[in-house]
Design a protein around this motif. Sequence first.
Motif, short mmCIF file in Angstrom:
data_model
loop_
_atom_site.label_atom_id
_atom_site.label_comp_id
_atom_site.label_asym_id
_atom_site.label_seq_id
_atom_site.Cartn_x
_atom_site.Cartn_y
_atom_site.Cartn_z
N LEU A 100 6.42 6.43 5.86
CA LEU A 100 5.49 5.56 6.59
C LEU A 100 6.23 4.26 6.88
O LEU A 100 6.25 3.35 6.06
N ASN A 101 6.88 4.22 8.04
CA ASN A 101 7.53 2.98 8.43
C ASN A 101 6.50 2.02 9.00
O ASN A 101 5.36 2.39 9.24
N TRP A 102 6.91 0.79 9.24
CA TRP A 102 5.93 -0.19 9.73
C TRP A 102 5.40 0.17 11.10
O TRP A 102 4.31 -0.23 11.49
N TYR A 103 6.19 0.94 11.87
CA TYR A 103 5.77 1.28 13.22
C TYR A 103 5.14 2.67 13.32
O TYR A 103 4.66 3.08 14.37
N THR A 104 5.13 3.45 12.20
CA THR A 104 4.62 4.81 12.26
C THR A 104 3.12 4.80 12.57
O THR A 104 2.37 4.11 11.89
N PRO A 105 2.68 5.52 13.60
CA PRO A 105 1.24 5.62 13.82
C PRO A 105 0.59 6.30 12.61
O PRO A 105 0.97 7.39 12.22
N SER A 106 -0.37 5.65 12.03
CA SER A 106 -1.01 6.18 10.83
C SER A 106 -2.50 6.39 11.11
O SER A 106 -2.98 6.14 12.22
N GLU A 147 6.48 12.35 6.05
CA GLU A 147 6.28 11.72 4.74
C GLU A 147 6.48 10.22 4.78
O GLU A 147 5.79 9.48 4.12
N THR A 190 -3.92 3.30 12.27
CA THR A 190 -3.69 3.09 13.71
C THR A 190 -4.77 3.79 14.53
O THR A 190 -5.34 3.22 15.46
#
Lengths: 191, 256
Positions: free
Chosen positions: B29-35, B27, B38
């Motif tokens: 979404l950090n700045w580094y989370t692959p989305s 759930e 990405t």
Amino acid sequence: MSNTTQTAAETVTETAGHAAEAAGHAAQSAGMPQLDFSTFPNQIFWLVVALVVIYLVLSRIALPRIGGIIADRQSTITNDLAAAEELKAKAVEAEKAYDQALVDARVEANKIIAEARADIQKDLDKATAKADAEIAAKAAESAGRIDEIRAGAAKSVAEVAKDAAEAIVAAMGAKADAKSISAAVAARLKG
Amino acid sequence: MATAEHSDGLAFHPMDQFIVKPLFGGETLNWYTPSNATLWMAVVILAVIALFVLGTRGRAIVPSRIQSVAELAYGFVHKMVEDVAGKDALKFFPYIFTLFCFIVFSNFVGLLPKAFTTTSHIAVTALMAVAVFLTVTIVGFVKNGAGFLSLFWVSSAPLALRPILALIEIISYFVRPVSHSIRLAGNMMAGHAVIKVFAAFAPLILISGIGVAVTPLSILAIVAMYALEILVAFIQAYVFTILTCVYLKDALHPHH
């Protein structure tokens, strides 16, 4: 499409989403996802990574290579054009030499022809002169004989005329001396 | 997924395709989370590598088809930079070409079904526009010093008008990154949203009798919009790039 399954799945995710981050989701579904600022750090981070990777790949590998290929092609084309130009010049030179050789040969041929013609002319002249001389000799001989024959004929005519005149005078009952008859015949033949 | 069907049969969620979500579930979404952003940026990177690195592997004097495309793109942008911004702008060519490649590939892979269009997000286009703005401003001052300010002082205008024009020029200068970024994001978002709206109409034939007329029409409309979007995908990348060149020209030669 199985509507019921999909609807069920959607409902599950919807409820899960709503339960977990009600506030964020409310803002999201109300407006545009583009204005959901909570996603900005993520997007910006990954965009910077992507741009840096693309920049490095392009500037280190791809662009120098493509630039090199284009430069190579350009120089190849230039070299080929120069070579073609050179070959063309050579061809023109060769053609000129060929033309020159042709002209020389023609001149030589003309000279040989002229010489041959002169030789033939000389021979011909000699032969003609000889033939002329022979013809002249034969003509002179023939003319002599004709004169002889003519002289003989004239003498015969005078004698015949004299005889005929004597016979005619005798037939007319007169007597004429030979001297006066021959004088009269000679005068008559002359006239 | 976006067109979930509710009790009334049709549901319009044309904007759901733009939601940024974690790629591997979860759930937060950090700045580094692959989305999903990405993922599609990675696809763009792979496409760029495939075309410009693998495609030119042969270094052929007589190019293969894919190498021709790479050379065509190179020549297209190279000529644009040279013609618009001048020969001395060519050292920025890799920078501009990077932007062009990213935008044009993002726009095109975004047209694949189920794809996520990274350039439909203002966060993405704004970052690029601000990067261009900062680059241009810094280059302008480094190259010309205070002379860069003559960009705002229209010396061909009557003296009385110049302060007013200067004000207008300054405002327009600072509006540049806004228009630069919104133009691209707006075009991408609008086109994809419109396709989605038509797509929501398409299954109407399964629900109601009027679908006999509506479904073929909406499918036709999707096809037409898709064709338009292919055009827009290229044109917007071109516009973004050529505007970058124009701004760079102002920075390198501020005297009109």
